[in-house]
Design a protein around this motif. Sequence first.
Motif, PDB file in Angstrom:
ATOM      1  N   ALA A 152     -24.233  -9.921  20.553  1.00 20.59           N
ATOM      2  CA  ALA A 152     -25.149 -11.186  19.607  1.00 20.59           C
ATOM      3  C   ALA A 152     -25.252 -12.326  20.798  1.00 20.59           C
ATOM      4  N   ILE A 153     -23.865 -12.424  21.299  1.00 21.39           N
ATOM      5  CA  ILE A 153     -23.872 -13.618  22.411  1.00 21.39           C
ATOM      6  C   ILE A 153     -24.807 -13.309  23.559  1.00 21.39           C
ATOM      7  N   HIS A 154     -24.721 -12.254  24.135  1.00 21.77           N
ATOM      8  CA  HIS A 154     -25.512 -11.852  25.266  1.00 21.77           C
ATOM      9  C   HIS A 154     -26.840 -12.092  24.963  1.00 21.77           C
ATOM     10  N   ASN A 155     -27.323 -11.561  23.688  1.00 16.46           N
ATOM     11  CA  ASN A 155     -28.891 -11.575  23.537  1.00 16.46           C
ATOM     12  C   ASN A 155     -29.199 -13.164  23.221  1.00 16.46           C
ATOM     13  N   ALA A 156     -28.305 -14.042  23.016  1.00 14.56           N
ATOM     14  CA  ALA A 156     -28.703 -15.472  22.687  1.00 14.56           C
ATOM     15  C   ALA A 156     -28.789 -16.065  24.006  1.00 14.56           C
ATOM     16  N   VAL A 157     -28.124 -15.776  25.165  1.00 12.94           N
ATOM     17  CA  VAL A 157     -28.160 -16.419  26.287  1.00 12.94           C
ATOM     18  C   VAL A 157     -28.956 -15.767  27.344  1.00 12.94           C
ATOM     19  N   CYS A 158     -29.569 -14.454  27.208  1.00 12.35           N
ATOM     20  CA  CYS A 158     -30.035 -13.797  28.167  1.00 12.35           C
ATOM     21  C   CYS A 158     -31.598 -13.451  27.734  1.00 12.35           C
ATOM     22  N   GLN A 159     -32.402 -13.523  28.730  1.00 14.58           N
ATOM     23  CA  GLN A 159     -33.720 -12.916  28.446  1.00 14.58           C
ATOM     24  C   GLN A 159     -34.266 -11.993  29.408  1.00 14.58           C
TER      25      GLN A 159
ATOM     26  N   LYS B  70     -24.853 -20.529  14.378  1.00 17.70           N
ATOM     27  CA  LYS B  70     -26.144 -19.947  13.591  1.00 17.70           C
ATOM     28  C   LYS B  70     -26.855 -19.160  14.763  1.00 17.70           C
ATOM     29  N   GLN B  71     -26.888 -19.551  15.803  1.00 14.35           N
ATOM     30  CA  GLN B  71     -27.736 -18.586  16.768  1.00 14.35           C
ATOM     31  C   GLN B  71     -27.087 -17.266  17.063  1.00 14.35           C
ATOM     32  N   ILE B  72     -25.632 -17.280  17.002  1.00 10.15           N
ATOM     33  CA  ILE B  72     -25.155 -15.967  17.156  1.00 10.15           C
ATOM     34  C   ILE B  72     -25.371 -15.150  15.936  1.00 10.15           C
TER      35      ILE B  72
ATOM     36  N   LYS C 223     -29.734  -8.472  14.271  1.00  6.78           N
ATOM     37  CA  LYS C 223     -30.643  -7.722  15.276  1.00  6.78           C
ATOM     38  C   LYS C 223     -29.828  -6.927  16.045  1.00  6.78           C
ATOM     39  N   VAL C 224     -28.644  -6.684  16.192  1.00  8.65           N
ATOM     40  CA  VAL C 224     -27.828  -6.034  17.059  1.00  8.65           C
ATOM     41  C   VAL C 224     -28.027  -4.371  16.921  1.00  8.65           C
TER      42      VAL C 224
ATOM     43  N   VAL D  70     -23.915   1.123  15.923  1.00  7.46           N
ATOM     44  CA  VAL D  70     -23.624  -0.330  15.394  1.00  7.46           C
ATOM     45  C   VAL D  70     -25.085  -0.857  14.974  1.00  7.46           C
ATOM     46  N   SER D  71     -25.221  -1.154  13.793  1.00  5.17           N
ATOM     47  CA  SER D  71     -26.234  -1.972  13.427  1.00  5.17           C
ATOM     48  C   SER D  71     -26.265  -2.328  12.172  1.00  5.17           C
ATOM     49  N   PHE D  72     -27.107  -3.313  11.504  1.00  6.66           N
ATOM     50  CA  PHE D  72     -27.064  -3.836  10.074  1.00  6.66           C
ATOM     51  C   PHE D  72     -28.406  -3.643   9.320  1.00  6.66           C
TER      52      PHE D  72
END
Length: 244
Positions: free
Chosen positions: A181-188, A205-207, A213-214, A223-225
């Motif tokens: 989640a952190i990776h997806n928030a800071v990486c494009q 909140k961003q995390i 969406k992981v 792993v998914s939700f």
Amino acid sequence: MASFLNAAQKQGICVEYSESFSRTHPRNRIQRVADVIRRSTAMVVVAFVASGDMKILFEELYREPSPPRQWIGSESWVTHPDLLSFTFCLGAMGFGIPRSVIPGLRDFLLDLFPTKVAASTVLTEFWEDAFNCRLEKSAATDRNVCNGSEDIQKLQVPYTDTSQLRITNMVYKAVYAIAHAIHNAVCQETNSTTQCDKLTRIDSKQIFTQLKKVNFSQNGYHVSFDPNGDPVAKYELVNWQKSS
């Protein structure tokens, strides 16, 4: 328990009794619950109980075992190896979080030596209890000083047994889920390259938004939700059998 009683009623399952207890209750309360089980005509006992509380109930039932019962247990106690000694529960069934071997964990846990242990209060307590000795700077006085022959590689205790990890593996996957989640928030990702701004400030909140969406696989598990925030339910069916 309330959810189970509601579901049982809808399925036409007859529930003879419903009892609750805690390990902090006086013994006469535990005895009363054990007597209800002994006197009942119900052949199946469903127990949503923590392992520590269940051990106390089993110890009470062991004094005067009830007629044969089919025990159905929750994750906490039905996967606990210490409770297998109560032979009157052979055949018990329940659902358990899948077991898993976490790569590298055993080596990490066994990478301990006296100087490393002495730097940690928790590890010092563990080391002294495991080998029944005391480190030189320890405050303990009821044990001889550890002489350096202690070998954690040969120790046979729950700490060194990483073959039946269940909840630990859930924590392992949870940490990876947050990392994704952190990776997806800071990486494009642009075309075939990934650019990450490691200095950007992100809030919880961003995390949380990215956590929903992981979608990844780790250590053989996906792993998914779903929209409710629940992962795919996957359990092992546990059945207590005595064999060689």
